[in-house]
Scaffold this motif. Structure first.
Motif, PDB file in Angstrom:
ATOM      1  N   CYS A 122      46.589 -20.560  37.618  1.00  0.00           N
ATOM      2  CA  CYS A 122      46.293 -21.744  36.808  1.00  0.00           C
ATOM      3  C   CYS A 122      47.174 -21.787  35.570  1.00  0.00           C
ATOM      4  O   CYS A 122      47.696 -22.835  35.197  1.00  0.00           O
ATOM      5  CB  CYS A 122      44.822 -21.773  36.407  1.00  0.00           C
ATOM      6  SG  CYS A 122      43.731 -22.078  37.799  1.00  0.00           S
ATOM      7  N   LYS A 123      47.344 -20.625  34.945  1.00  0.00           N
ATOM      8  CA  LYS A 123      48.177 -20.588  33.744  1.00  0.00           C
ATOM      9  C   LYS A 123      49.633 -20.858  34.100  1.00  0.00           C
ATOM     10  O   LYS A 123      50.346 -21.550  33.381  1.00  0.00           O
ATOM     11  CB  LYS A 123      48.050 -19.230  33.057  1.00  0.00           C
ATOM     12  CG  LYS A 123      46.665 -19.023  32.471  1.00  0.00           C
ATOM     13  CD  LYS A 123      46.690 -17.982  31.396  1.00  0.00           C
ATOM     14  CE  LYS A 123      46.141 -18.580  30.126  1.00  0.00           C
ATOM     15  NZ  LYS A 123      46.300 -17.727  28.976  1.00  0.00           N
TER      16      LYS A 123
ATOM     17  N   GLN B 226      41.589 -24.819  28.144  1.00  0.00           N
ATOM     18  CA  GLN B 226      41.126 -25.296  29.449  1.00  0.00           C
ATOM     19  C   GLN B 226      40.496 -24.168  30.257  1.00  0.00           C
ATOM     20  O   GLN B 226      39.479 -24.360  30.923  1.00  0.00           O
ATOM     21  CB  GLN B 226      42.298 -25.933  30.207  1.00  0.00           C
ATOM     22  CG  GLN B 226      42.670 -27.290  29.603  1.00  0.00           C
ATOM     23  CD  GLN B 226      44.047 -27.783  30.039  1.00  0.00           C
ATOM     24  OE1 GLN B 226      44.964 -26.998  30.257  1.00  0.00           O
ATOM     25  NE2 GLN B 226      44.191 -29.088  30.158  1.00  0.00           N
TER      26      GLN B 226
ATOM     27  N   ILE C  17      50.795 -22.724  36.382  1.00  0.00           N
ATOM     28  CA  ILE C  17      51.079 -24.133  36.627  1.00  0.00           C
ATOM     29  C   ILE C  17      50.639 -25.003  35.461  1.00  0.00           C
ATOM     30  O   ILE C  17      50.589 -26.216  35.581  1.00  0.00           O
ATOM     31  CB  ILE C  17      50.455 -24.642  37.948  1.00  0.00           C
ATOM     32  CG1 ILE C  17      48.947 -24.472  37.935  1.00  0.00           C
ATOM     33  CG2 ILE C  17      51.073 -23.924  39.136  1.00  0.00           C
ATOM     34  CD1 ILE C  17      48.287 -25.073  39.160  1.00  0.00           C
ATOM     35  N   GLY C  18      50.331 -24.367  34.331  1.00  0.00           N
ATOM     36  CA  GLY C  18      50.222 -25.170  33.109  1.00  0.00           C
ATOM     37  C   GLY C  18      48.868 -25.259  32.449  1.00  0.00           C
ATOM     38  O   GLY C  18      48.682 -26.071  31.552  1.00  0.00           O
ATOM     39  N   ALA C  19      47.864 -24.436  32.855  1.00  0.00           N
ATOM     40  CA  ALA C  19      46.578 -24.481  32.174  1.00  0.00           C
ATOM     41  C   ALA C  19      46.729 -23.926  30.761  1.00  0.00           C
ATOM     42  O   ALA C  19      47.352 -22.890  30.567  1.00  0.00           O
ATOM     43  CB  ALA C  19      45.550 -23.666  32.940  1.00  0.00           C
ATOM     44  N   LYS C  20      46.175 -24.654  29.785  1.00  0.00           N
ATOM     45  CA  LYS C  20      46.226 -24.163  28.410  1.00  0.00           C
ATOM     46  C   LYS C  20      45.029 -23.255  28.160  1.00  0.00           C
ATOM     47  O   LYS C  20      44.075 -23.233  28.932  1.00  0.00           O
ATOM     48  CB  LYS C  20      46.189 -25.347  27.440  1.00  0.00           C
ATOM     49  CG  LYS C  20      47.411 -26.229  27.563  1.00  0.00           C
ATOM     50  CD  LYS C  20      47.694 -26.900  26.237  1.00  0.00           C
ATOM     51  CE  LYS C  20      48.914 -27.785  26.341  1.00  0.00           C
ATOM     52  NZ  LYS C  20      48.577 -29.148  26.726  1.00  0.00           N
TER      53      LYS C  20
END
Ligand SMILES: Nc1ncnc2c1ncn2[C@@H]1O[C@H](COP(=O)(O)OP(=O)(O)OP(=O)(O)O)[C@@H](O)[C@H]1O
Ligand SMILES: [Mg+2]
Lengths: 410, 229
Positions: A319-320, A328, A322-325
């Motif tokens: 998740c991180k 989130q 592919i862009g999870a902050k």
């Protein structure tokens, strides 16, 4: 932000559902804790409600007078009394009284046995007047209650409770039968309706004599300690009457200025609140004990959440990547523990109320359990609190994972 | 200005007493619509380089400028934003979410962009159609073949329309037919103006690209461009 919250909520729900049984086990601590709180509170509240209703029989425009012995005096062997003389004093010298009910409690007297034929039974023998019917909320099944003249003419009559009738094997309708109290024959004039039990205490084991008859029967040699219940014509007079009674009794008891009263003049509200105070204390103590179990439940949740974060390290890494902050990821895990706790809280609420109902139904004549709104709010609030407090640590752990480290995690 | 520029970049791993230099003062610039293969023997630092280019990892020394931004100055959330919007990363081991369907996997990066339900689904389906997986949307990763999984991973990388596509051994676990299929897809993307960087140790794949960068023990040993065929 709202969008993120909805998405986190969705994935939290998804994950809880994916691990159905584990989620259930996780929330067990919360379920048990909340159920215990709600069951306890609902039973006590039901009781409180009933007791308050009983006290309402005293009416709001009433005062009671009773003796009060401080602990110090008690240790020294002094016992204060409110005596028949005090009663006389109040009834003749205080204005605005509508009714006055003396009640001689049976606690100190030798009169505590009733005989019928060869049967003997111990019971609570009370001396009072016709107005006691209202005060004691007594309803007649057969016969009548004491009348005013029963008292003024010292008739040898008695009103008994159902339990006394049974113990003495009296006929179904015992009115007209004679029983022996002390050395005298007394005629039964009434049998009151059954009241059942409270706290396993039988409420129908009593006999009520006219006040003056009781005085005669006990031979007048012992000065009894009496409880006086009075009502007055105008509620606004209450303060004045209270002051007047206090003054009269202080004089009569020879209490010097600066010394404390050896009696209490209380409104029925005060009586109720005394009782309620006891119940409140019980509630708080139970609540405290039960909070500990909620705490344990919270730690259980934290534990499982930590395991879950470790287990899902790779997933978090993906998740991180592919862009999870951070927020989130944080929210997703926080929502998960929050939802778990809320779910547990809700199940516990239903379960606890069910338990309360079952318990109050199992004890005969026990008042029905009542769940007050504050208890529901408390349970929900506590669940949320536990979910946040114990969820934040695992969630923060997940949010702060380094993406590349998390992806390498096997 | 180059789309992507690394200057004098090093990456060290500390292993107890030893320091391992996986990248050793590498300088490289890549232009828009480049089609680059990074090759080299195993352990030469290809993955390490790609991870840094993909903002997944940070260099020990040197700097990396992407689209005019110096990446080494950014905080974790800003890096996440770049990974989300600028970069499409295709992992050697797919790295799909195992409990999510193909469609959900492809939608995931859009969630982090704040794209709403319907639009999100529409774009994810479009991306899956693009890799010929429109008929496998509701399958979980373990219900898909290796090639299909790789295509889901590609769809996920493409769905955000990134400026650069990074792929680490995208055909590593695939048979030759699927490899050809995937390479065709890359060619097509390149024609549509996509910048592509592929890590590979297969010469056929490398020769397919327009530029080959060969790494050796953490430094660039060769950097040659091939004329368009
Ligand atoms: N997390 C790590 N900790 C320590 N050393 C590492 C780590 N990751 C990579 N290395 C080392 O750095 C060097 C470069 O590794 P890298 O993964 O970049 O190689 P590669 O070129 O991708 O090889 P391959 O073709 O086998 O995938 C290797 O010697 C490797 O052992
Ligand atoms: Mg590699």
């Amino acid at each position: 932000m709202f969008f993120d919250m909805m998405e986190s909520l969705k994935s939290a729900l998804h994950s809880i559902r994916a691990h159905g049984f584990r989620s259930f086990l996780t929330t067990l601590g919360i379920i048990i804790g909340v159920a215990a709180v709600i069951a306890t509170v609902s039973i006590i509240q039901g009781l409180q409600y009933t007791v308050n209703q009983q006290f309402e029989g005293l009416g709001t425009n009433s005062l009671s007078v009773q003796s009060y012995t401080s602990l110090q005096d008690r240790l020294q062997g002094h016992l204060s009394r409110v005596t028949p003389n005090d009663l006389e004093l109040i009834s003749t010298r205080v204005e605005g009284i509508a009714s006055i009910t003396p009640i001689i409690s049976p606690n100190s007297g030798t009169l505590n046995q009733v005989r019928y034929g060869s049967q003997v039974t111990g019971t609570q023998i009370t001396g009072s007047t016709y107005t006691y019917q209202d005060v004691g909320r007594i309803y007649m099944k057969y016969g009548r209650f004491l009348s005013d003249t029963d008292n003024t003419t010292r008739r040898r009559v008695v009103v008994i409770g159902e339990n006394v009738r049974q113990n003495l094997s009296l006929p179904e309708n015992p009115v007209g039968q004679f029983v022996r109290i002390g050395d005298e024959w007394v005629k039964i004039i009434g049998l009151s309706e059954e009241r059942g039990q409270i706290f396993g205490q039988n409420q129908d084991n009593y006999a009520i004599l006219p006040y003056s008859t009781m005085r005669t029967l006990s031979g007048n040699q012992r000065i009894p300690d009496i409880f006086i219940q009075m009502t007055f014509t105008d509620i606004n007079m209450m303060e004045a009457i209270r002051d007047r009674v206090t003054l009269l009794l202080r004089n009569a008891h020879g209490i010097k200025e600066g010394k404390d009263d050896d009696f209490r003049v209380q409104t029925s509200d005060q009586l109720t609140s005394t009782f309620n105070n006891i119940l409140t204390t019980v509630t708080i103590v139970m609540g405290g004990i039960v909070s500990i179990s909620l705490l344990v439940g919270g730690i259980g949740i934290m534990n499982i959440m930590l395991v879950s974060v470790t287990e899902r390290t790779r997933e978090i890494g993906i998740c991180k990547a592919i862009g999870a902050k951070r927020h989130q990821i944080l929210m997703q895990f926080l929502f998960e523990s929050l939802l778990l706790c809320l779910l547990g809280g809700f199940v516990g609420l239903v379960l606890g109320y069910g338990l309360g109902l079952a318990a109050s139904a199992a004890i005969p004549n026990f008042p029905t359990a009542v769940v007050p709104v504050w208890a529901i709010l408390l349970a929900v609030g506590f669940s949320v609190f536990v979910g946040l407090v114990f969820g934040i640590m695992p969630a923060a752990k997940a949010a702060n994972l380094d993406p590349i480290e998390a992806l390498r995690y096997e | 200005m180059s789309l992507l520029q690394i200057n004098d970049l090093s990456k060290e791993y500390v292993m107890g007493q030893q320091i391992l230099r996986a990248l050793d003062h590498v300088t490289l610039s890549i232009e828009r619509n480049d089609y680059v293969a990074i090759t080299g023997t195993s352990g030469s630092g290809k993955s390490t380089m790609l991870n840094i280019l993909g903002c997944l990892d940070r260099p020990t020394e040197g700097n990396y400028v992407l689209n005019g931004k110096d990446v080494s100055l950014l905080n974790p959330d800003e890096l996440a934003e770049i990974r989300n919007r600028e970069i499409g990363f295709i992992f050697q081991s797919f790295n799909l979410l195992t409990r999510a369907t193909a469609l959900q996997n492809v939608m995931q990066p859009l969630i982090y962009q704040g794209v709403h339900g319907k639009e999100r689904k529409r774009r994810a389906i479009e991306a899956l159609d693009h890799v010929n997986l429109g008929n496998r949307m509701d399958h979980l990763p373990n219900q898909l073949s290796g090639g299909q999984r790789q295509r889901v991973a590609i769809a996920r990388a493409l769905v955000t329309k990134p400026s650069i596509l990074l792929a680490d051994e995208p055909t590593g676990n695939l048979d030759s037919r699927t490899t050809i299929e995937i390479m065709k897809l890359f060619d097509e993307l390149h024609k549509q103006n996509q910048t592509i960087i592929i890590v590979t140790h297969e010469p056929e794949i490398a020769n397919h690209c327009l530029r080959i960068v060969r790494l050796e023990d953490g430094h660039v040993a060769e950097d040659r461009s091939r004329e368009k065929a």
